[in-house]
Enzyme design. Structure first.
Site, mmCIF file in Angstrom:
data_model
loop_
_atom_site.group_PDB
_atom_site.id
_atom_site.type_symbol
_atom_site.label_atom_id
_atom_site.label_comp_id
_atom_site.label_asym_id
_atom_site.label_seq_id
_atom_site.Cartn_x
_atom_site.Cartn_y
_atom_site.Cartn_z
ATOM 1 N N ILE A 183 55.915 -63.077 45.651
ATOM 2 C CA ILE A 183 55.068 -62.079 46.310
ATOM 3 C C ILE A 183 55.343 -61.954 47.799
ATOM 4 O O ILE A 183 54.773 -61.106 48.470
ATOM 5 C CB ILE A 183 53.570 -62.393 46.091
ATOM 6 C CG1 ILE A 183 53.218 -63.791 46.604
ATOM 7 C CG2 ILE A 183 53.202 -62.240 44.640
ATOM 8 C CD1 ILE A 183 51.736 -64.124 46.475
ATOM 9 N N THR A 198 58.210 -63.364 51.359
ATOM 10 C CA THR A 198 59.197 -64.261 51.960
ATOM 11 C C THR A 198 58.967 -64.298 53.458
ATOM 12 O O THR A 198 58.787 -63.243 54.094
ATOM 13 C CB THR A 198 60.629 -63.774 51.673
ATOM 14 O OG1 THR A 198 60.821 -63.701 50.267
ATOM 15 C CG2 THR A 198 61.654 -64.743 52.259
ATOM 16 N N GLY A 199 58.947 -65.491 54.038
ATOM 17 C CA GLY A 199 58.768 -65.661 55.470
ATOM 18 C C GLY A 199 59.951 -66.371 56.092
ATOM 19 O O GLY A 199 60.985 -66.593 55.450
ATOM 20 N N GLY A 200 59.819 -66.726 57.364
ATOM 21 C CA GLY A 200 60.907 -67.382 58.070
ATOM 22 C C GLY A 200 61.207 -68.762 57.546
ATOM 23 O O GLY A 200 62.363 -69.211 57.560
ATOM 24 N N MET A 201 60.181 -69.465 57.062
ATOM 25 C CA MET A 201 60.381 -70.841 56.621
ATOM 26 C C MET A 201 60.114 -71.051 55.139
ATOM 27 O O MET A 201 60.424 -72.112 54.621
ATOM 28 C CB MET A 201 59.449 -71.770 57.410
ATOM 29 C CG MET A 201 59.764 -71.858 58.877
ATOM 30 S SD MET A 201 58.759 -73.124 59.662
ATOM 31 C CE MET A 201 57.140 -72.462 59.423
ATOM 32 N N VAL A 237 56.823 -67.342 49.034
ATOM 33 C CA VAL A 237 55.500 -67.441 48.420
ATOM 34 C C VAL A 237 55.550 -66.844 47.017
ATOM 35 O O VAL A 237 56.088 -65.750 46.804
ATOM 36 C CB VAL A 237 54.432 -66.722 49.267
ATOM 37 C CG1 VAL A 237 53.054 -66.918 48.657
ATOM 38 C CG2 VAL A 237 54.451 -67.241 50.696
ATOM 39 N N LYS A 278 53.385 -71.796 48.266
ATOM 40 C CA LYS A 278 54.337 -71.590 49.362
ATOM 41 C C LYS A 278 55.372 -72.694 49.284
ATOM 42 O O LYS A 278 55.051 -73.882 49.416
ATOM 43 C CB LYS A 278 53.608 -71.609 50.706
ATOM 44 C CG LYS A 278 54.535 -71.410 51.903
ATOM 45 C CD LYS A 278 53.755 -71.081 53.166
ATOM 46 C CE LYS A 278 53.179 -69.695 53.116
ATOM 47 N NZ LYS A 278 52.642 -69.237 54.389
ATOM 48 N N ASP A 314 49.987 -70.875 65.990
ATOM 49 C CA ASP A 314 50.838 -69.749 65.604
ATOM 50 C C ASP A 314 49.985 -68.570 65.136
ATOM 51 O O ASP A 314 50.257 -67.966 64.108
ATOM 52 C CB ASP A 314 51.809 -70.183 64.497
ATOM 53 C CG ASP A 314 52.955 -69.179 64.323
ATOM 54 O OD1 ASP A 314 53.259 -68.455 65.287
ATOM 55 O OD2 ASP A 314 53.535 -69.127 63.228
#
Length: 717
Positions: free
Chosen positions: A18, A20-23, A26, A41, A135
């Protein structure tokens, strides 16, 4: 590697990706133990290979798991399986604040403040638990479909920053505080700065600082003045502007010191948006040098040598919380009440004194009177010298005297460090204000009528010329209003806060009344009385617009044909509450209406109260659908199959749709399909076998073996 359909920790079934992030990546998953849907995650491989990062990641995630608050995405579990490091979190059905801003270009003031209050309440709970997010940004704030605002990614930021993850991975440089950009110590006030930037973006649709590189943006956070959101959206109320600017002060000491104070001002801005209630610390007053009193000097000495514990001074430059705590853990008192110092040179100095005859000069508490007097004298001299330098530099910049010599007749600062009061009688009030301010004094003006002095000329002050006064002293000035009184400024068209500030600065008292207006914006001045001139202290009555006459209802937009998300956004933008929007599924024959709003109540283009219930009907296909989730096992029922033999698998649904067509060597093989129009399927598995068949004599013959399985799919609700 995570695959759709696989089971993690024998309980979490991965259903679909569902995000995608930098690290991390998900996935939507189902917790079979508690029978609920969750979000998992999973750390990307490059971070999972870093043992130090993974260790801190787990510690911080476990700490975040203790946070239970309606405005925080709850963390349920954290673990590792076969090299996969994962966090199991609450699954929130909604979109990120970043995407919501992009959809709407910018948010209304009311909506932005409402979101900010919910974020602040979540951060308040975290800060009380001694957890700092580090953050905060729109990408880490989720707005659910029922209007709830939730913060996510607690703990990940701290683990990342302590392992020098680059800012392009973090994606946070647009929202980072100056102390974080410098690599210094950060605390709760760093979250407040980042939240201020987020509010700025909600109100204006853009971030305050931009640049070609992350380094350039970080430098702007450290050096460039914070722009006002009113520069981009003039209709933003004064109080909201002041809240954003106070959150985004460069110095943490000038920001809100805790979330409670920020929440109070945010709530006040919803009720009285144009009132001037935000308390801002003036930089000149904050940094002004002044001479300490004998009582204060005594308190300083007691703080150094007495029995009362001295609080440590906050430093900014620490690589992380551990370094900060380590530094101050050494500065604790021993059982005898003395102050242990971590500086080796002080211990060595003490030992040398005790080894000499000078040891007798110390009292029972290790206090050396002669040394204390020398330190005090040097400290006072240094303070005086610094004060003189600061005043001299300020005076040079203002043109009061040149570096080569004073332009006046006497020095601005006397030998005892006090400011000499200049002559002010008969001078222009504005020039006197500038002169006193440059000396570190605070002018306080009152007006009175005078036959002797022209309007705007100083009549007298409460401090005589040549008197030495400490910097920061308030100087009361009487200024002439002339023979006919003071000119009343025209404040029509200005906001209430601006009008009150202008009139009170001239010495008037302000009275306020409201009136409806179809042309003037709400909370703007449409009339004032009196005009022209008035005596000092007179009451000026301003008439404030309450806006056009309210009809009690607003038009309902047409959201038919929109998805549930787009329809909700359109209704909220029109003024309806997201919490009052109900969604029902109804069967439709038209396939074009599947998954979108087919009907709405109240009807489109009608009118309804802002708090009325809105019902949306989402089209649901009448066609029956099926799903199939399973693990394909090896064709052991076939002739001559050996484990590891390549098997070519073809899975075809009853309607002829080919679902699988590939060669598989490792079994079991997970598959998951949804939305199938047929309830059955056929799986054909072929492979090369040494005894695929037999000849007429019963001897095995090599060839292709084929295994066929008939499958039944599960109906979907």
């Amino acid at each position: 590697m995570v695959k759709i359909g696989m089971l993690i920790a024998d309980r979490y079934e991965v259903l679909e990706k569902i995000g995608t992030g930098g690290m991390s990546v998900v996935y939507r998953a189902k917790d079979h133990k508690l029978n609920r849907f969750v979000a998992i995650k999973v750390l990307k491989q490059e971070f999972s290979d870093n043992a130090s990062f993974v260790s801190k990641f787990r510690v911080e995630a476990q700490a975040a798991a203790g946070l239970m608050h309606p405005n925080i995405v709850n963390v349920y579990d954290v673990g590792e399986e076969k090299g996969i490091n994962y966090i199991v979190m609450e699954l929130v059905d909604g979109i990120t604040l970043k995407k919501y801003i992009e959809k709407k270009s910018r948010l209304s003031v009311k909506e932005a403040i409402s979101i900010a209050i919910q974020v602040s309440m979540g951060l308040q709970a975290a800060h009380h638990a001694r957890i700092i997010h580090r953050d905060i940004k729109p990408q880490n704030i989720i707005i659910s479909k029922d209007g709830k605002v939730k913060i996510t990614d607690f703990g990940i930021a701290k683990a990342a920053t302590s392992n020098t993850i680059t800012s392009n991975v973090m994606g946070s440089v647009h929202y980072t505080s100056p102390e974080q950009a410098r690599g210094g110590y950060s605390d709760e006030r760093s979250d407040i700065y980042s939240l201020g930037i987020t509010i700025f973006e909600m109100l204006t649709g853009r971030v305050p600082f931009n640049g070609e590189t992350t380094v350039a943006i970080a430098i702007k956070h450290i050096q460039s003045p914070m722009p006002s959101p009113r520069e981009f959206v003039p209709e933003i109320p004064v109080s909201v502007e002041q809240i954003v600017l106070k959150c985004c002060e460069k110095s943490p000491d000038r920001r809100y010191q805790n979330m409670e104070a920020l929440i109070a001002d945010l709530k006040q801005s919803l009720i009285h948006p144009d009132d001037n209630f935000v308390k801002v610390i003036h930089p000149d007053e904050e940094s002004a040098t002044r001479i300490s009193s004998p009582i204060e000097r005594s308190q300083v000495r007691q703080g150094i040598h007495g029995n009362e514990r001295r609080e440590p001074v906050r430093e900014e430059r620490y690589p992380d919380d551990e370094a900060y705590e380590s530094h101050y853990s050494e500065r604790r008192r021993t059982a005898s009440g003395r102050l242990d110092t971590p500086l080796r040179k002080n211990r060595d100095l003490r030992k040398s004194y005790e080894a000499d005859d000078y040891a007798d000069d110390f009292d029972d508490d290790g206090y050396d009177p002669r040394r204390e007097r020398r330190i005090t004298a040097v400290s006072i001299a240094a303070a005086v010298a610094i004060g003189v330098i600061i005043i001299a530099v300020a005076a040079v910049r203002l043109g009061l005297f040149s570096p080569s010599g004073l332009t006046g007749e006497s020095t601005a600062v006397s030998t005892d460090g006090l400011v000499k009061m200049p002559a002010v009688a008969g001078k222009n009030a504005e020039q006197v204000q500038k002169e006193l301010t440059s000396l570190g004094l605070i002018p306080d003006i009152t007006y009175e009528e005078s036959d002797k002095y022209d309007s705007g000329v100083v009549i007298s002050s409460d401090v005589e010329e040549g008197t030495g006064v400490a910097q920061g002293t308030k100087i009361a000035l009487k200024v002439s209003a002339g023979k006919n009184g003071i000119s009343v400024p025209d404040v029509t068209g200005k906001t209430v806060a601006e009008a009150v500030a202008i009139l009170e600065q001239k010495g008037f008292t302000v009275s306020r009344k409201e009136a409806q207006s179809d042309t003037a914006a709400k909370n703007t001045v449409i009339a004032q009385n009196p005009t022209g001139t008035a005596q000092s202290g007179a009451t000026i009555t301003i008439t404030v617009s309450s806006g056009a006459q309210e009809t009690g209802s607003i038009p309902v937009p047409d959201v038919r044909g929109k998805t549930k998300e787009d329809a909700t956004a359109a209704l909220v933008a029109a003024g309806f509450s997201a919490g009052n929007i109900t969604v029902n599924e109804v069967e439709v024959k038209d396939p074009n209406l599947t998954g979108v709003v087919s009907d709405q109540s109240p009807a489109a283009d009608s009118e309804a109260d802002a708090e009325d219930k809105i019902t949306l009907s989402i089209g649901k296909s009448t066609v029956k659908t099926y799903s199939y989730t399973a693990e394909i096992t090896a064709p052991t029922e076939g002739a001559g199959y050996v484990d590891g033999t390549p098997v070519y698998c073809v899975l075809i649904a009853g309607d002829g749709t080919k679902l699988l067509d590939r060669q598989i060597t490792q079994f079991p093989y997970p598959v998951s399909y949804t939305g199938l129009s047929s309830g059955t399927g056929t799986l054909k598995m072929s492979y090369q076998s040494a005894n695929a068949s037999t000849d007429a004599n019963g001897n095995p013959v090599a060839g292709e073996a084929v295994v066929t399985r008939e499958l039944t799919f599960t109906p979907e609700d």
